[in-house]
Design a protein around this motif. Structure first.
Motif, short mmCIF file in Angstrom:
data_model
loop_
_atom_site.label_atom_id
_atom_site.label_comp_id
_atom_site.label_asym_id
_atom_site.label_seq_id
_atom_site.Cartn_x
_atom_site.Cartn_y
_atom_site.Cartn_z
N SER A 86 47.70 44.38 44.37
CA SER A 86 48.85 44.48 43.48
C SER A 86 49.21 45.94 43.23
O SER A 86 48.45 46.85 43.55
N ILE A 88 49.47 48.22 40.18
CA ILE A 88 48.92 48.16 38.83
C ILE A 88 49.45 49.32 38.00
O ILE A 88 49.43 50.48 38.45
N ALA A 100 44.07 43.09 41.25
CA ALA A 100 44.02 42.37 39.99
C ALA A 100 43.16 41.12 40.20
O ALA A 100 43.23 40.49 41.26
N GLN A 118 43.55 37.38 33.42
CA GLN A 118 43.65 38.41 34.45
C GLN A 118 42.99 39.69 33.96
O GLN A 118 43.23 40.14 32.85
N ASP A 119 42.12 40.27 34.80
CA ASP A 119 41.55 41.58 34.50
C ASP A 119 41.42 42.36 35.79
O ASP A 119 42.12 42.08 36.77
N PHE A 120 40.50 43.33 35.83
CA PHE A 120 40.40 44.23 36.97
C PHE A 120 38.94 44.36 37.40
O PHE A 120 38.03 43.95 36.67
#
Length: 265
Positions: A86, A88, A100, A118-120
């Motif tokens: 993605s 970001i 992501a 959703q996180d990283f």
């Protein structure tokens, strides 16, 4: 030791064993940080670079929330999610390329209920017990279809918030992170959002992992841990669940060109 104290000790040891297993579920990173921020950041970057070097637009990513010695036979990774390449936006408003992570996480105060979050990568690996990642890279065609599903209402439609650590992937009663991942994969393969069609194909082609824990421990676990339930499993056979390994085997068999790799520090 008198008989009553011995029984109490046995129940305590069994409960601790089940609690350790329960703690390996799809929870967000908690307060137990085993590695320094620098180690977590460095490992997360290595995982991202590994996926990028393979040209992965979407991959299935797994982590180890517990040491392998604390997990039932046949299980290695404890949480699975989708990693999507993605653009970001950083806290200082810069836009950078990266991955992501699309998770199904248990709620902290309601462990038998889950949300899509959703996180990283840094968040994903923050609370791991071991710096090891499993990565499934689907074929380019399946990646394309997965991106379409993840970006569509189907991704959320396939989410069942009734969480169980050992959810039966062949039913719709309970769900865990691996079952949701499997359902999304099959929604992409068969290009449908009909959960009944998805489950019919999973029963026909997907081989689940037997849960190699004694029936007594499972019964005790369901009494003490909200996130452990056997209600969606047949009473006359051993419970089964989806795992990173079984999803990897499934895709290697039916998705020509898919690849399973492991990343270590």
């Amino acid at each position: 030791m008198n008989p009553f104290a011995r029984i109490a000790l046995i129940f305590t040891l069994l409960f601790l064993s089940i609690s350790a297993h329960a703690g390996s579920g799809s929870s967000k990173a908690g307060d137990e940080i085993s590695f320094t921020p620098e180690q977590i950041i460095g490992f997360s970057k290595k995982v991202e670079k590994t996926m990028a070097a393979k040209g992965a637009r979407v991959a299935i990513l797994a982590r180890m929330g517990r040491p392998a010695s604390e997990l039932p036979e046949g299980m290695h990774f404890t949480h699975v999610a989708f990693a999507v390449y993605s653009q970001i936006t950083t806290s200082d408003s810069r836009t950078i390329p990266g991955y992501a992570i699309y998770n199904l996480y248990q709620r902290d105060k309601q462990p038998d209920v889950s949300d899509l979050v959703q996180d990283f990568p840094v968040d994903f690996f923050a609370g791991v017990a071991v710096l090891e990642a499993g990565i499934i890279i689907p074929s380019p065609e399946l990646q394309k279809r997965l991106l379409e599903v993840i970006a569509s209402p189907t991704f959320a439609k396939l989410h069942n918030p009734h969480y169980s650590l050992i959810a039966n992937p062949y039913t719709t009663d309970k769900q865990n992170c691996t079952e949701h991942t499997l359902d999304v994969v099959n929604a992409a393969i068969y290009q449908t959002d009909d959960i009944n069609k998805i489950k019919a194909n999973e029963k026909a082609y997907f081989a689940a992992q037997p849960v190699n824990v004694s029936p007594f421990k499972l019964l005790l676990g369901s009494m003490f841990a909200a996130e452990i339930s056997t209600s969606d499993h047949p009473h006359d056979s051993k419970p089964v669940t989806a795992t990173f390994e079984t999803i990897g085997s499934y895709l290697k068999k039916y998705d020509e060109g898919s690849e399973v790799i492991t990343v270590l520090p």
